[in-house]
Write a protein that holds these residues in place. Structure first.
Motif, PDB file in Angstrom:
ATOM      1  N   TYR A  59       0.803  -1.337  -0.048  1.00  0.00           N
ATOM      2  CA  TYR A  59       0.219  -0.168   0.154  1.00  0.00           C
ATOM      3  C   TYR A  59       0.546   0.909   0.198  1.00  0.00           C
ATOM      4  CZ  TYR A  59      -4.297  -2.898   0.844  1.00  0.00           C
ATOM      5  OH  TYR A  59      -5.460  -3.684   0.660  1.00  0.00           O
ATOM      6  N   HIS A  87     -12.817  -3.098   6.310  1.00  0.00           N
ATOM      7  CA  HIS A  87     -12.255  -2.423   5.104  1.00  0.00           C
ATOM      8  C   HIS A  87     -13.364  -1.735   4.211  1.00  0.00           C
ATOM      9  CE1 HIS A  87     -11.449  -4.297   0.368  1.00  0.00           C
ATOM     10  NE2 HIS A  87     -10.896  -3.010   1.058  1.00  0.00           N
ATOM     11  N   HIS A  89     -13.707   2.110   1.787  1.00  0.00           N
ATOM     12  CA  HIS A  89     -13.154   3.426   0.818  1.00  0.00           C
ATOM     13  C   HIS A  89     -13.876   4.361   0.676  1.00  0.00           C
ATOM     14  CE1 HIS A  89     -10.823  -0.588  -2.127  1.00  0.00           C
ATOM     15  NE2 HIS A  89     -11.137  -0.553  -1.516  1.00  0.00           N
ATOM     16  N   HIS A 103      -8.150   3.630  -0.415  1.00  0.00           N
ATOM     17  CA  HIS A 103      -8.592   2.518   0.312  1.00  0.00           C
ATOM     18  C   HIS A 103      -8.219   3.069   1.640  1.00  0.00           C
ATOM     19  CE1 HIS A 103      -8.009  -1.843   2.498  1.00  0.00           C
ATOM     20  NE2 HIS A 103      -6.958  -1.009   3.256  1.00  0.00           N
TER      21      HIS A 103
END
Ligand code: ZN
Length: 140
Positions: A59, A87, A89, A103
């Motif tokens: 990342y 998780h 976005h 992200h």
């Protein structure tokens, strides 16, 4: 493909100045929800997002050191090694009308946030390391 039923849905106003990923996780944890989906709209004071470099399998972090509207933030909740993992976005709208997104990672500070959460019932969703992508993906 897995099939799930919606256990219930809920709304929560996220606390001012809280860390966004943490606030989302706590909203689910407080109700004992171990898997689900969510959407958030609102605004942040500043944000930290990341882009997954598929070649390097890492990342790349990006700081957004200005206020932004949360135009869209969506994600899911499942388990990784017994811990609840969010998780998410996010797409932010900035003062000049441009957008940035990626992200969502820790260190995003909420100005205001409205969460719509969905708790699912069925077989527990769990993540594990995936050799092909280098990501921690849902186990099939
Ligand atoms: Zn992601």
């Amino acid at each position: 493909m897995w099939s799930y039923e919606v256990k219930h849905t809920f709304l929560k106003r996220l606390p001012h100045d809280a860390e966004l990923l943490t606030a989302i996780r706590e909203a689910f944890e407080a109700q004992g929800i171990r898997m689900g989906f969510f959407q958030v709209i609102g605004a942040v004071k500043q944000a930290r997002i990341a882009f997954y470099d598929q070649k390097d399998r890492a990342y790349r972090g990006l700081n957004i050191e200005e206020a932004g509207e949360i135009l869209s933030c969506m994600g899911n909740v499942s388990e990784l090694e017994g811990e609840l993992l969010v998780h998410a976005h996010i797409i932010l709208g900035l003062a000049d009308g441009t957008t940035r997104g990626g992200h969502l990672v820790q260190d995003t500070r909420i100005f205001a946030g409205e969460l719509f959460g969905m708790a699912l019932k069925g077989e527990q969703l769990r993540r594990a390391y995936d050799e092909v992508t280098g990501l921690k993906l849902w186990q099939m």
